[in-house]
Design a protein around this motif. Structure first.
Motif, PDB file in Angstrom:
ATOM      1  N   PRO A  10     -38.397   9.115  -2.839  1.00 27.86           N
ATOM      2  CA  PRO A  10     -37.555   7.862  -3.130  1.00 27.86           C
ATOM      3  C   PRO A  10     -36.900   7.639  -2.175  1.00 27.86           C
ATOM      4  O   PRO A  10     -36.697   8.138  -0.872  1.00 27.86           O
ATOM      5  CB  PRO A  10     -35.989   8.290  -4.107  1.00 27.86           C
ATOM      6  CG  PRO A  10     -35.883  10.119  -4.162  1.00 27.86           C
ATOM      7  CD  PRO A  10     -37.760  10.358  -3.001  1.00 27.86           C
ATOM      8  N   PRO A  11     -36.819   5.997  -1.745  1.00 29.99           N
ATOM      9  CA  PRO A  11     -36.661   5.524  -0.846  1.00 29.99           C
ATOM     10  C   PRO A  11     -35.065   5.504  -0.605  1.00 29.99           C
ATOM     11  O   PRO A  11     -34.537   5.207  -1.685  1.00 29.99           O
ATOM     12  CB  PRO A  11     -36.755   3.426  -1.581  1.00 29.99           C
ATOM     13  CG  PRO A  11     -37.018   3.574  -2.805  1.00 29.99           C
ATOM     14  CD  PRO A  11     -37.273   5.210  -3.319  1.00 29.99           C
ATOM     15  N   ASP A  12     -34.722   5.074   0.493  1.00 29.93           N
ATOM     16  CA  ASP A  12     -32.769   4.412   1.370  1.00 29.93           C
ATOM     17  C   ASP A  12     -32.472   3.847   0.248  1.00 29.93           C
ATOM     18  O   ASP A  12     -33.078   2.601   0.262  1.00 29.93           O
ATOM     19  CB  ASP A  12     -33.103   4.775   2.637  1.00 29.93           C
ATOM     20  CG  ASP A  12     -31.419   4.356   2.912  1.00 29.93           C
ATOM     21  OD1 ASP A  12     -30.855   5.092   2.527  1.00 29.93           O
ATOM     22  OD2 ASP A  12     -31.870   4.367   4.373  1.00 29.93           O
ATOM     23  N   PRO A  13     -31.525   4.125  -0.618  1.00 32.05           N
ATOM     24  CA  PRO A  13     -30.963   3.216  -1.139  1.00 32.05           C
ATOM     25  C   PRO A  13     -29.810   2.113  -0.322  1.00 32.05           C
ATOM     26  O   PRO A  13     -29.621   0.937  -0.783  1.00 32.05           O
ATOM     27  CB  PRO A  13     -29.917   4.329  -1.886  1.00 32.05           C
ATOM     28  CG  PRO A  13     -29.847   5.345  -1.126  1.00 32.05           C
ATOM     29  CD  PRO A  13     -31.052   5.693  -0.442  1.00 32.05           C
ATOM     30  N   PRO A  18     -26.687  -4.542   5.460  1.00 35.29           N
ATOM     31  CA  PRO A  18     -26.005  -4.155   6.885  1.00 35.29           C
ATOM     32  C   PRO A  18     -24.222  -3.583   6.667  1.00 35.29           C
ATOM     33  O   PRO A  18     -23.751  -3.318   7.776  1.00 35.29           O
ATOM     34  CB  PRO A  18     -25.437  -5.331   6.789  1.00 35.29           C
ATOM     35  CG  PRO A  18     -25.401  -6.237   5.289  1.00 35.29           C
ATOM     36  CD  PRO A  18     -26.723  -5.772   4.270  1.00 35.29           C
ATOM     37  N   SER A  19     -23.952  -2.788   5.469  1.00 34.22           N
ATOM     38  CA  SER A  19     -23.349  -2.502   5.433  1.00 34.22           C
ATOM     39  C   SER A  19     -23.488  -0.614   5.373  1.00 34.22           C
ATOM     40  O   SER A  19     -22.317   0.049   4.339  1.00 34.22           O
ATOM     41  CB  SER A  19     -22.079  -2.198   4.022  1.00 34.22           C
ATOM     42  OG  SER A  19     -22.896  -2.466   3.379  1.00 34.22           O
ATOM     43  N   ASP A  20     -24.946  -0.216   5.471  1.00 29.63           N
ATOM     44  CA  ASP A  20     -25.414   1.015   6.172  1.00 29.63           C
ATOM     45  C   ASP A  20     -24.100   1.246   5.811  1.00 29.63           C
ATOM     46  O   ASP A  20     -24.102   1.183   7.473  1.00 29.63           O
ATOM     47  CB  ASP A  20     -26.728   0.935   5.791  1.00 29.63           C
ATOM     48  CG  ASP A  20     -27.384   2.669   6.309  1.00 29.63           C
ATOM     49  OD1 ASP A  20     -27.008   3.363   5.721  1.00 29.63           O
ATOM     50  OD2 ASP A  20     -28.515   2.638   6.397  1.00 29.63           O
ATOM     51  N   PRO A  21     -23.596   2.893   5.736  1.00 33.90           N
ATOM     52  CA  PRO A  21     -22.395   4.057   6.556  1.00 33.90           C
ATOM     53  C   PRO A  21     -23.442   4.671   7.850  1.00 33.90           C
ATOM     54  O   PRO A  21     -22.559   4.871   9.031  1.00 33.90           O
ATOM     55  CB  PRO A  21     -22.724   4.810   5.495  1.00 33.90           C
ATOM     56  CG  PRO A  21     -22.910   4.460   4.507  1.00 33.90           C
ATOM     57  CD  PRO A  21     -23.494   3.282   3.862  1.00 33.90           C
ATOM     58  N   ALA A  22     -24.823   4.660   7.620  1.00 34.09           N
ATOM     59  CA  ALA A  22     -25.573   5.937   8.166  1.00 34.09           C
ATOM     60  C   ALA A  22     -26.046   4.524   9.505  1.00 34.09           C
ATOM     61  O   ALA A  22     -26.204   4.898  10.818  1.00 34.09           O
ATOM     62  CB  ALA A  22     -26.850   6.324   7.990  1.00 34.09           C
ATOM     63  N   SER A  23     -25.399   3.517   9.720  1.00 28.72           N
ATOM     64  CA  SER A  23     -25.400   2.835  10.670  1.00 28.72           C
ATOM     65  C   SER A  23     -24.790   3.038  11.831  1.00 28.72           C
ATOM     66  O   SER A  23     -25.103   2.794  13.361  1.00 28.72           O
ATOM     67  CB  SER A  23     -25.507   1.109  10.279  1.00 28.72           C
ATOM     68  OG  SER A  23     -24.839   0.347  10.369  1.00 28.72           O
ATOM     69  N   ALA A  24     -23.886   3.969  11.681  1.00 27.72           N
ATOM     70  CA  ALA A  24     -22.429   4.417  12.676  1.00 27.72           C
ATOM     71  C   ALA A  24     -23.300   5.320  13.683  1.00 27.72           C
ATOM     72  O   ALA A  24     -22.304   5.276  14.710  1.00 27.72           O
ATOM     73  CB  ALA A  24     -21.865   4.505  11.634  1.00 27.72           C
ATOM     74  N   LEU A  25     -24.163   5.933  13.059  1.00 31.06           N
ATOM     75  CA  LEU A  25     -25.126   6.890  13.549  1.00 31.06           C
ATOM     76  C   LEU A  25     -26.082   6.330  15.091  1.00 31.06           C
ATOM     77  O   LEU A  25     -26.027   6.686  15.341  1.00 31.06           O
ATOM     78  CB  LEU A  25     -25.527   7.786  12.337  1.00 31.06           C
ATOM     79  CG  LEU A  25     -25.158   8.355  11.749  1.00 31.06           C
ATOM     80  CD1 LEU A  25     -25.705   9.583  10.947  1.00 31.06           C
ATOM     81  CD2 LEU A  25     -24.044   9.280  12.701  1.00 31.06           C
ATOM     82  N   ASP A  26     -26.219   4.895  14.704  1.00 30.21           N
ATOM     83  CA  ASP A  26     -27.126   4.679  15.458  1.00 30.21           C
ATOM     84  C   ASP A  26     -26.322   4.475  17.288  1.00 30.21           C
ATOM     85  O   ASP A  26     -27.277   4.342  18.018  1.00 30.21           O
ATOM     86  CB  ASP A  26     -27.528   3.225  15.328  1.00 30.21           C
ATOM     87  CG  ASP A  26     -28.398   2.808  14.204  1.00 30.21           C
ATOM     88  OD1 ASP A  26     -28.864   4.212  13.799  1.00 30.21           O
ATOM     89  OD2 ASP A  26     -28.338   2.116  13.118  1.00 30.21           O
ATOM     90  N   SER A  27     -25.266   3.795  16.818  1.00 29.88           N
ATOM     91  CA  SER A  27     -24.137   4.233  18.522  1.00 29.88           C
ATOM     92  C   SER A  27     -24.348   5.264  19.378  1.00 29.88           C
ATOM     93  O   SER A  27     -23.472   5.126  20.302  1.00 29.88           O
ATOM     94  CB  SER A  27     -23.586   3.246  18.011  1.00 29.88           C
ATOM     95  OG  SER A  27     -22.452   3.833  17.196  1.00 29.88           O
ATOM     96  N   VAL A  28     -24.496   6.649  18.111  1.00 25.91           N
ATOM     97  CA  VAL A  28     -24.212   7.777  18.697  1.00 25.91           C
ATOM     98  C   VAL A  28     -25.037   7.998  19.851  1.00 25.91           C
ATOM     99  O   VAL A  28     -26.675   8.106  19.569  1.00 25.91           O
ATOM    100  CB  VAL A  28     -24.288   8.991  18.117  1.00 25.91           C
ATOM    101  CG1 VAL A  28     -24.187  10.008  18.362  1.00 25.91           C
ATOM    102  CG2 VAL A  28     -23.340   8.884  16.706  1.00 25.91           C
ATOM    103  N   GLU A  29     -24.637   7.825  21.567  1.00 28.28           N
ATOM    104  CA  GLU A  29     -25.468   8.433  22.405  1.00 28.28           C
ATOM    105  C   GLU A  29     -26.334   9.895  22.105  1.00 28.28           C
ATOM    106  O   GLU A  29     -25.464  10.853  21.457  1.00 28.28           O
ATOM    107  CB  GLU A  29     -24.786   8.442  23.716  1.00 28.28           C
ATOM    108  CG  GLU A  29     -24.194   7.342  24.026  1.00 28.28           C
ATOM    109  CD  GLU A  29     -23.043   6.963  25.343  1.00 28.28           C
ATOM    110  OE1 GLU A  29     -24.269   8.088  25.870  1.00 28.28           O
ATOM    111  OE2 GLU A  29     -23.190   6.128  24.955  1.00 28.28           O
ATOM    112  N   PRO A  30     -27.281   9.660  22.963  1.00 26.15           N
ATOM    113  CA  PRO A  30     -27.896  11.126  22.284  1.00 26.15           C
ATOM    114  C   PRO A  30     -27.871  12.335  22.979  1.00 26.15           C
ATOM    115  O   PRO A  30     -27.730  12.439  24.128  1.00 26.15           O
ATOM    116  CB  PRO A  30     -29.853  10.744  22.664  1.00 26.15           C
ATOM    117  CG  PRO A  30     -29.780   9.880  23.116  1.00 26.15           C
ATOM    118  CD  PRO A  30     -28.786   9.286  23.314  1.00 26.15           C
ATOM    119  N   GLY A  31     -27.684  13.683  22.933  1.00 24.66           N
ATOM    120  CA  GLY A  31     -27.102  14.967  23.893  1.00 24.66           C
ATOM    121  C   GLY A  31     -28.083  14.604  25.128  1.00 24.66           C
ATOM    122  O   GLY A  31     -29.137  14.056  25.080  1.00 24.66           O
TER     123      GLY A  31
END
Length: 129
Positions: A10-13, A18-31
């Motif tokens: 199924p597609p990503d709902p 623009p208010s995708d809650p997963a977008s907050a993870l984009d700013s997490v720096e890689p380990g």
């Protein structure tokens, strides 16, 4: 489009939202991968954790309590979560976010120091037999 799922699923709902809650993870720096000394220390912690769980889980100890450096409160970690965190550190140098224990019974958790002391005492008792 942020939809990175394989075809046929199924597609990503939240795709293009623009208010995708997963977008907050984009700013997490890689380990950062662990250096050799850090890797050895984590591997030793994993080995110790296995011993501590073997010695204490059947006595009702659910895991470890750690005082958080950020909030200065006790955080309760079950054996499985601790193991998963240490393994994740070995894989990519990060610890994934996790939910804290819900309404933990503090008496069911002990510190690393308690575990070390208990394991040392058990080792000495076994040596005397």
């Amino acid at each position: 489009m942020r939809d990175h799922l394989p075809p046929g699923l199924p597609p990503d709902p939240f795709a293009d939202d623009p208010s995708d809650p997963a977008s907050a993870l984009d700013s997490v720096e890689p380990g950062v991968p662990l250096d050799e000394n850090e890797r050895v220390a984590v591997e030793e912690d994993l080995a110790d954790l296995a011993v501590y769980e073997t010695l204490l889980a059947h006595r009702g100890v659910r895991g470890l309590v750690v005082v958080c450096e950020d909030c200065h409160e006790d955080h309760y970690h079950d054996w499985d979560m601790l193991r998963a965190n240490l393994l994740q550190l070995l894989i990519d140098g990060t610890v994934r976010p996790h939910e804290p224990a819900v309404d933990p019974r503090p008496e069911a958790y002990v510190t690393w120091d308690y575990c070390r002391g208990y394991a040392d005492a058990r080792g000495h008792m076994d040596d005397e037999r």
